[in-house]
Design a protein around this motif. Structure first.
Motif, PDB file in Angstrom:
ATOM      1  N   GLY A 284       0.775  -1.236   0.000  1.00 23.51           N
ATOM      2  CA  GLY A 284       0.000   0.000   0.000  1.00 23.51           C
ATOM      3  C   GLY A 284       0.803   1.281   0.000  1.00 23.51           C
ATOM      4  N   LEU A 285       2.152   1.181   0.020  1.00 26.07           N
ATOM      5  CA  LEU A 285       2.966   2.392   0.020  1.00 26.07           C
ATOM      6  C   LEU A 285       3.075   2.951  -1.395  1.00 26.07           C
ATOM      7  CD1 LEU A 285       5.905   1.425   2.423  1.00 26.07           C
ATOM      8  CD2 LEU A 285       3.757   2.572   2.957  1.00 26.07           C
ATOM      9  N   ASP A 286       3.052   4.268  -1.515  1.00 28.38           N
ATOM     10  CA  ASP A 286       3.201   4.882  -2.828  1.00 28.38           C
ATOM     11  C   ASP A 286       4.682   4.939  -3.202  1.00 28.38           C
ATOM     12  OD1 ASP A 286       4.297   7.013  -1.355  1.00 28.38           O
ATOM     13  OD2 ASP A 286       2.381   8.063  -1.294  1.00 28.38           O
ATOM     14  N   GLU A 287       4.928   5.323  -4.441  1.00 33.04           N
ATOM     15  CA  GLU A 287       6.298   5.329  -4.949  1.00 33.04           C
ATOM     16  C   GLU A 287       7.178   6.338  -4.221  1.00 33.04           C
ATOM     17  OE1 GLU A 287       7.975   3.402  -7.075  1.00 33.04           O
ATOM     18  OE2 GLU A 287       6.200   2.130  -6.998  1.00 33.04           O
ATOM     19  N   GLU A 288       6.596   7.446  -3.800  1.00 30.10           N
ATOM     20  CA  GLU A 288       7.387   8.455  -3.093  1.00 30.10           C
ATOM     21  C   GLU A 288       7.907   7.905  -1.761  1.00 30.10           C
ATOM     22  OE1 GLU A 288       6.905  13.036  -1.386  1.00 30.10           O
ATOM     23  OE2 GLU A 288       5.289  12.071  -2.508  1.00 30.10           O
ATOM     24  N   THR A 289       7.049   7.184  -1.029  1.00 30.13           N
ATOM     25  CA  THR A 289       7.460   6.594   0.244  1.00 30.13           C
ATOM     26  C   THR A 289       8.485   5.490   0.018  1.00 30.13           C
ATOM     27  OG1 THR A 289       5.267   7.078   1.141  1.00 30.13           O
ATOM     28  CG2 THR A 289       6.622   5.497   2.353  1.00 30.13           C
ATOM     29  N   LEU A 290       8.256   4.647  -1.002  1.00 33.50           N
ATOM     30  CA  LEU A 290       9.221   3.593  -1.299  1.00 33.50           C
ATOM     31  C   LEU A 290      10.573   4.182  -1.692  1.00 33.50           C
ATOM     32  CD1 LEU A 290       6.994   1.066  -3.292  1.00 33.50           C
ATOM     33  CD2 LEU A 290       7.948   0.750  -1.004  1.00 33.50           C
ATOM     34  N   ALA A 291      10.568   5.306  -2.391  1.00 35.86           N
ATOM     35  CA  ALA A 291      11.826   5.947  -2.792  1.00 35.86           C
ATOM     36  C   ALA A 291      12.634   6.372  -1.572  1.00 35.86           C
ATOM     37  CB  ALA A 291      11.542   7.137  -3.696  1.00 35.86           C
ATOM     38  N   ILE A 292      11.947   6.849  -0.519  1.00 34.79           N
ATOM     39  CA  ILE A 292      12.652   7.232   0.709  1.00 34.79           C
ATOM     40  C   ILE A 292      13.316   6.011   1.345  1.00 34.79           C
ATOM     41  CG2 ILE A 292      12.312   8.142   3.043  1.00 34.79           C
ATOM     42  CD1 ILE A 292      10.015   9.822   1.933  1.00 34.79           C
ATOM     43  N   ILE A 293      12.578   4.908   1.408  1.00 35.59           N
ATOM     44  CA  ILE A 293      13.123   3.678   1.993  1.00 35.59           C
ATOM     45  C   ILE A 293      14.303   3.175   1.175  1.00 35.59           C
ATOM     46  CG2 ILE A 293      12.580   1.271   2.525  1.00 35.59           C
ATOM     47  CD1 ILE A 293       9.703   2.188   3.089  1.00 35.59           C
ATOM     48  N   ARG A 294      14.171   3.187  -0.149  1.00 37.34           N
ATOM     49  CA  ARG A 294      15.247   2.689  -1.008  1.00 37.34           C
ATOM     50  C   ARG A 294      16.504   3.540  -0.888  1.00 37.34           C
ATOM     51  NH1 ARG A 294      10.963   2.306  -5.941  1.00 37.34           N
ATOM     52  NH2 ARG A 294      10.048   0.267  -5.449  1.00 37.34           N
ATOM     53  N   ALA A 295      16.321   4.860  -0.759  1.00 41.81           N
ATOM     54  CA  ALA A 295      17.484   5.742  -0.613  1.00 41.81           C
ATOM     55  C   ALA A 295      18.246   5.415   0.666  1.00 41.81           C
ATOM     56  CB  ALA A 295      17.031   7.198  -0.625  1.00 41.81           C
TER      57      ALA A 295
END
Length: 351
Positions: A284-295
């Motif tokens: 359910g996480l959007d791409e913006e939130t996933l981008a923070i985690i990936r960074a």
């Protein structure tokens, strides 16, 4: 333009006009105060049609909780018209009873107000003023029973008026419930369509990444079969990288972007054994939130020097990803590893 609203308005006008016209049909029966009857009829029609046609000057605001479910139904009756309707319910029965005299109070031309005020209160109920409608109905019941008696009032139309008002309230509630259910269904359909679209995009991206991994692994596999497993050191490295890349794409696609993939390959090139597992918690996480985690994950991998790296998502609502690094401890047996890296990447939505 013919619409349901226009048809209902026409029926309301016709019904109230018919009920009022009954009050003029006294024939040869003597009426002590005919001008009072005519004036009362005029007041009734003016008030009733005002309640039918008068729309509020401005639409209700979005923050008005009471108006929220009525966006597609009848608008709320303005306060001035609401007051006039109550005044009509108070004045009309007594004025008619006084004007026709005691001998004609149960005649058909003198009891029209039982249906007339009932129709007016039904209109008020449809215009979303339930308390006013029931108060007006109660006033009608009291006045009619006082002037003609309880039994006569109930027999000549009071019961029908009460039934009209109650039915209108049930109808309005059903309409509001249907409107809320329709809005909820539309919201769920939009959410389902968005989820389906995101899944389709994610599957397409995963398919592309797997195809790219297979494109790298294919030549290595072909070379392995052709040489009977006799590979050079560089070819063995490429085979190991291709295998790791393929496992990453299958086991943890939500954790991957170009930066994370580059750090995972860098760790494997220096000889580290890397395991990536998506075990839930990122749904359910959007791409913006996933981008923070990936960074943050890429940053953790960039500084890692462990021989074994374990990257797992976490079902904990506070922690998104856990990165654990293990290496042989100094002075310990070779088969025992010590933890030299522990990094918990916090969940952005828990902040």
């Amino acid at each position: 333009m013919i619409s349901v609203k226009n048809v209902l308005i026409a029926l309301g006008v016709a019904l109230t006009a018919y009920l009022a016209a009954r009050g003029l049909w006294w024939g040869s029966v003597p009426v002590p105060q005919p001008l009072v009857v005519v004036a009362t009829l005029g007041m009734y029609l003016a008030t009733t049609w005002l309640c039918i046609f008068w729309e509020p000057a401005a639409p209700p605001t979005e923050g008005d909780a009471a108006a929220a479910p009525t966006a597609r139904g009848p608008s709320k009756l303005p306060a001035v018209a609401q007051g006039l309707a109550l005044a009509c319910a108070i004045i009309v029965p007594s004025a008619i009873a006084f004007a026709v005299g005691p001998d004609s109070r149960t005649a058909s031309f003198a009891t029209w107000y039982l249906g007339g005020i009932g129709a007016l209160m039904t209109i008020v109920m449809v215009r979303r003023r339930p308390w006013t409608a029931w108060i007006g109905t109660a006033i009608l019941a009291i006045a009619s029973m006082v002037w003609m008696g309880a039994a006569a009032a109930l027999a000549l139309g009071l019961v029908g008026s009460i039934v009209w008002v109650a039915s209108a309230q049930l109808l309005v509630r059903s309409m509001d419930r249907a409107a809320r259910d329709t809005a909820r269904l539309a919201q769920l359909q939009r959410a389902a369509s968005g989820w389906q679209a995101s899944q389709a995009v994610r599957q397409r991206e995963r398919r592309v990444q797997v195809q790219e991994a297979l494109a790298v692994a294919g030549p290595v596999l072909t070379r392995t079969v052709a040489t009977g497993g006799s590979l050079s050191d560089d070819e063995r490295l490429q085979a190991r990288l291709a295998e790791g890349r393929l496992r990453d794409e299958m086991r943890g696609p939500r954790l991957l972007d170009e930066e994370v993939r580059a750090e995972l390959e860098r760790a494997r090139r220096r000889g580290a054994n890397v395991t990536v597992l998506d075990e839930g918690g990122l749904e359910g996480l959007d791409e913006e939130t996933l981008a923070i985690i990936r960074a943050q994950l890429a940053d953790a991998l960039r500084s890692a020097s462990s021989e074994r790296l374990y990257i797992r998502t976490s079902p904990d609502e506070r922690v998104a990803v856990t990165v654990v690094g293990r290496s042989p401890a100094v002075g310990a047996p070779s088969d025992e590893d010590g933890v030299d890296l522990w990094r918990e990447i916090p969940h952005p939505r828990a902040g």
